[in-house]
Enzyme design. Structure first.
Site, PDB file in Angstrom:
ATOM      1  N   GLY A 146       1.456  -3.316  10.229  1.00 42.18           N
ATOM      2  CA  GLY A 146       0.129  -3.979   8.868  1.00 42.18           C
ATOM      3  C   GLY A 146       1.547  -4.618   7.923  1.00 42.18           C
ATOM      4  CB  CYS A 147       1.478  -7.453   5.833  1.00 39.40           C
ATOM      5  SG  CYS A 147       0.080  -6.636   4.138  1.00 39.40           S
ATOM      6  CE1 TYR A 148       0.058  -4.171  -0.141  1.00 35.71           C
ATOM      7  CE2 TYR A 148      -1.854  -3.847   1.041  1.00 35.71           C
ATOM      8  CZ  TYR A 148      -0.497  -4.263   0.084  1.00 35.71           C
ATOM      9  OH  TYR A 148      -1.455  -5.236  -0.961  1.00 35.71           O
TER      10      TYR A 148
END
Lengths: 335, 335, 335, 335
Positions: A146-148
């Protein structure tokens, strides 16, 4: 040339993948699909006019297997595993950008839905390049983080040995609106978010268990991960501020230098990082500072690239025996 | 009518004060000054054309004492105390919006510069209305709190009794660019901050000692305050996210309701707050949530109003025996 | 007190009407409706929390007639006339903010759809205050002008006698995104319009025939009106640049001064106008300049106020025998 | 490899030149200068960290002649000709991005200042690639066109034969803030331009004589050029709307197709153009439409690239016998 395809070519990460593949010296884009199909890619993304002309079809596993050695799945979770399990048995290598293969089954099912491809879940490699490079090289299924979690883990992991894991870790993340995708929503309406900022899903976002699970896997540390994402009025880029309590008063810059000395896509900064210096690139910029035992880590990525498309391409490069950095963008959009 | 004046009418908070005084039923704007003077206020702020015509002069203590019962000082720190000490001996009541009278001498001198008016520093009242209302009513010198401390303290103070004060508190604040004032700087250049976000002065901003000192004064608690402000691409508004560790698993909404039940300018929200719902108003919106013993508090204010001008006006109202809410703006600029 | 209602309270102009009525000394808000109803207005617009608590219902002509002397219709075209004809026969005065009663039947049907209330169309008064003040005072049905026609006509009308009407007039308009309403669309997605600008419906927008018809009515001049609207990355405000060819080299400022000398809601500027100086107000700011016989007129309004809600309220004030300016906002949101 | 240099490396166009040269297969960046010098380029532009390390010096004609076959001058007007005349006599080829060599002496001196290098002014070639390609190939001094003239002329020139030149042409241009450069000004302060738009120097901007002169040169047509630039809240990109009167009702798309059929960096659109589709690229996107004899042309460029740096690089490529498109960026920053 190695034939590759993209399923989910209509979204923002799909577009980023197309853009990078335009200049890839070894990958030939040989297949594009969206759920509806029946359109040319340059109509779907008008900025591509005169750069490429290529038909977009409805996803068909047989055809993909025929046309591609490797495929990028830029699909929503659930849709992704439905297709992936069809492809893997047909010998296609997969980089999946959804959440479907990122987590242990238990973690996944608690956060998302019942898993439909437990058979291959076990072999999927987590595509956080700097920490799973060797496993990725030999994988046939890679799950793009995921980006986060990407921005958080790259900043936080080097510090885990020095952190008081009995104290909560707080992650205050700020994301540009493209992180929410192309789908229309009240939240992404210009009038809602222009000149505004707000937290969403505080302490309940699905990326929190992903972060916790990976810390546990890599460092064997059980930590209270408290994750609060915010939406900001910017198109792309993600800034993550991590707050933790140290066991001792270490030198944060030294810890980072030791961890990332040889990593060419991580840049250590001596001033707080910003998202414009990384927007348009595969770089993750990191800065850390300390006040007594209170630690502050600030990391910045382009959510669509390092947080999705370029990290997926880096994995694909490794899976096909190429140099990791092939065709990865490094020149920021600044100014 | 009560004659009032503004020194520092050229800045953003000066403009906000003028705007509120246009509709004040009991205060008459009788004096305006800037460092350069010699201009009409409607030239200084073209949006005021046809609403007011009034000369702006160079600040002169004698003249102010002649013309005003109360004056707002919207000046940089240091300049403010230089003028304030001249005014107070002439019997003018003062609401000072700078940092000069906010802190204990020792705290002030560590963060700013030598104090030039120790004589009156001791009698200055901290203008955080909800906590110092009675003292403000009888004060002749009120120090308007900083914008960050206002949003932080209003959110955090009710929780201090429940917080594990041995653990660090982390404050991740996000401010619109107007918070940096009208002065030109690379940071406030549109190209720098548009589509961007970054921390500045992390763990070292001067508002940190202000927050710590006030917590200590109000609750007798010594806490490690770790304050990291960020600049966001928005004109006005400030969102503060506070992260703390609880001693026990209390109900955050209940704590807030108990604290602010009768406060008409604090709104408790059941969803994360945003800055657009308060921009243009004196409101402070607050939301809190908990994950085990990890506490998240989110508060939002208009940095130029509740963080400066309207909070100053509320104090002035109280100092002159008026209803606190007189002429305070409550209708947000939304959409 | 005069009881009034709003149908279409959920949109941006509905909200602006509610906000102004909160402070209206003579109008009491007595009825609110949306298509779905069954919600409180402070839930519909969270920024109204603690300012008003009022139920929003489904629109019902009987109930409206019972509860209101005058009603604002903030509905899409077609829906509006369907309701208006029911209300007018019940004796309710109407300010309609849609296009339904703005145009001659023929013009309307060419641009929109068959007219369903030709009976009352003839008596509707065009609500451009400065030009139809006397007719509005005695009207029972007023049609609020479109936002673009308002800004265009206020700037252009004084010049019509001096313009070479055989040459085309070009109108290059720029609108903030709120002009497109609250409805989700690809165009109003933050990622689409942030850092962007583009023309839409060039030379074909429905406001062009409205502008042409009103010029013809007021000045008897048939002109080629070429209207090109653009969307800009701003929330509210509309800037209209008109380009025309003069018959002779007149002094533009003089023409404007003569036309608007006594108008208190039109401000003549000596520098090009901007939208921030009018955002939040009922003002129309105008500037004009000339190069030989080439004329440039620049006018700015708040599209939601002077382009919709406050112009409607001004009309309602006149219709009920009140001062035109009652409760109209005049203080800009600047900075 | 061909050694090239950049004088004025600190500004936005300087940065764009550096970025393109990083990937140029035939040009080696061998010299960088700014007025102050004495800094590394990666400190000057932090986004370049880890991509290049190169010293920036004070400009010295001798050194430049030693180190470079060709130099880009990204300097303010006046400063540029002062240096250019020193370089040209030393045999260095020059692409000048300032206004100094764009105009006939008379036009220049009326708009700017006395010309200090009339000797070489006559031989300078106007760098509008599509119209001066052959002359550029053999030039030793090329003057990069202004950003507004580039977008205007590329859209307008094909229509000149069909335009009624007795009627005024109106050019309504909209530019992102980077067009005003890195220098701090009230206009480029975030608070001023965020959520705002306004015209500046209407009918008096220095790019108007440039446009008029080039039309006259290329088509022998004397036209009344009325140019009104606007500033918009976007970082980069420029949209130009041209309004003209046709002699006859031609098909605008046909005219454009005939003119640009073989031009690979001009894209003809069938819908109004936007700036995001060209931001980050050398493309000029053009669209045209007509209403009777009223003509509307809409063209979009990246002001820093096609409006400055990439157009300069295209010229340099031609001057050194390379393919015009070498290292020109074509992939837009979208989303």
């Amino acid at each position: 040339m190695i034939n590759v395809g993209i399923v989910g070519a209509g979204g923002y990460t799909g577009l980023e993948l197309v853009k990078m593949l335009l200049n890839h010296p070894r990958f030939r884009l040989n297949y594009l699909a969206t759920t509806s199909g029946d359109i040319m890619v340059e109509e779907l993304h008008p900025s591509l006019l005169d750069l490429i002309t290529f038909p977009v079809e409805e996803a068909d596993p047989e055809l993909i297997a025929d046309k591609c050695e490797l495929v990028f799945l830029a699909l929503p979770h659930k849709a992704s595993m439905g297709l992936a399990k069809e492809l893997i048995v047909r010998g296609v290598k997969i980089v999946d950008l959804s959440a479907d293969y990122r987590l242990e089954r238990e973690t996944y099912e608690a956060a998302y839905c019942p898993h439909e491809d437990p058979e291959h879940l076990g072999e999927a490699v987590y595509g956080l390049i700097e920490y799973y490079r060797d496993e990725i090289r030999v994988a046939r299924l890679v799950a793009g983080p995921g980006c986060y979690p990407t921005a958080t883990l790259l900043g936080l992991l080097p510090f885990i040995p020095y952190i008081d894991t009995s104290a909560p870790i707080f992650i205050d993340a700020k994301s540009g609106v493209s992180g929410a995708g192309k789908k229309l929503s009240e939240t992404s309406h210009f009038v809602t978010i222009n000149d505004n900022i707000f937290a969403y899903n505080p302490l309940k976002h699905r990326h929190a268990p992903e972060i916790a699970e990976k810390i546990a896997k890599i460092h064997g540390a059980e930590i209270s991960v408290n994750f609060v994402p915010h939406l900001i009025p910017a198109t792309r880029g993600e800034l993550v501020s991590v707050y933790a309590t140290l066991k001792e008063e270490i030198d944060p810059q030294e810890v980072l230098e030791k961890a990332y000395d040889t990593e060419r896509f991580i840049r250590l900064r001596h001033k707080p990082v910003d998202i414009k210096s990384v927007a348009g690139t595969h770089f993750c910029d990191i800065y850390a500072q300390r006040n007594g035992k209170a630690l502050f880590i600030s990391s910045a990525i382009d959510n669509l690239l390092r947080g999705a498309a370029s990290q997926a391409l880096a994995a694909a490069n490794l899976m096909m025996g190429l140099d990791e950095g092939t065709a990865l963008p490094v020149i920021a959009y600044v100014p």
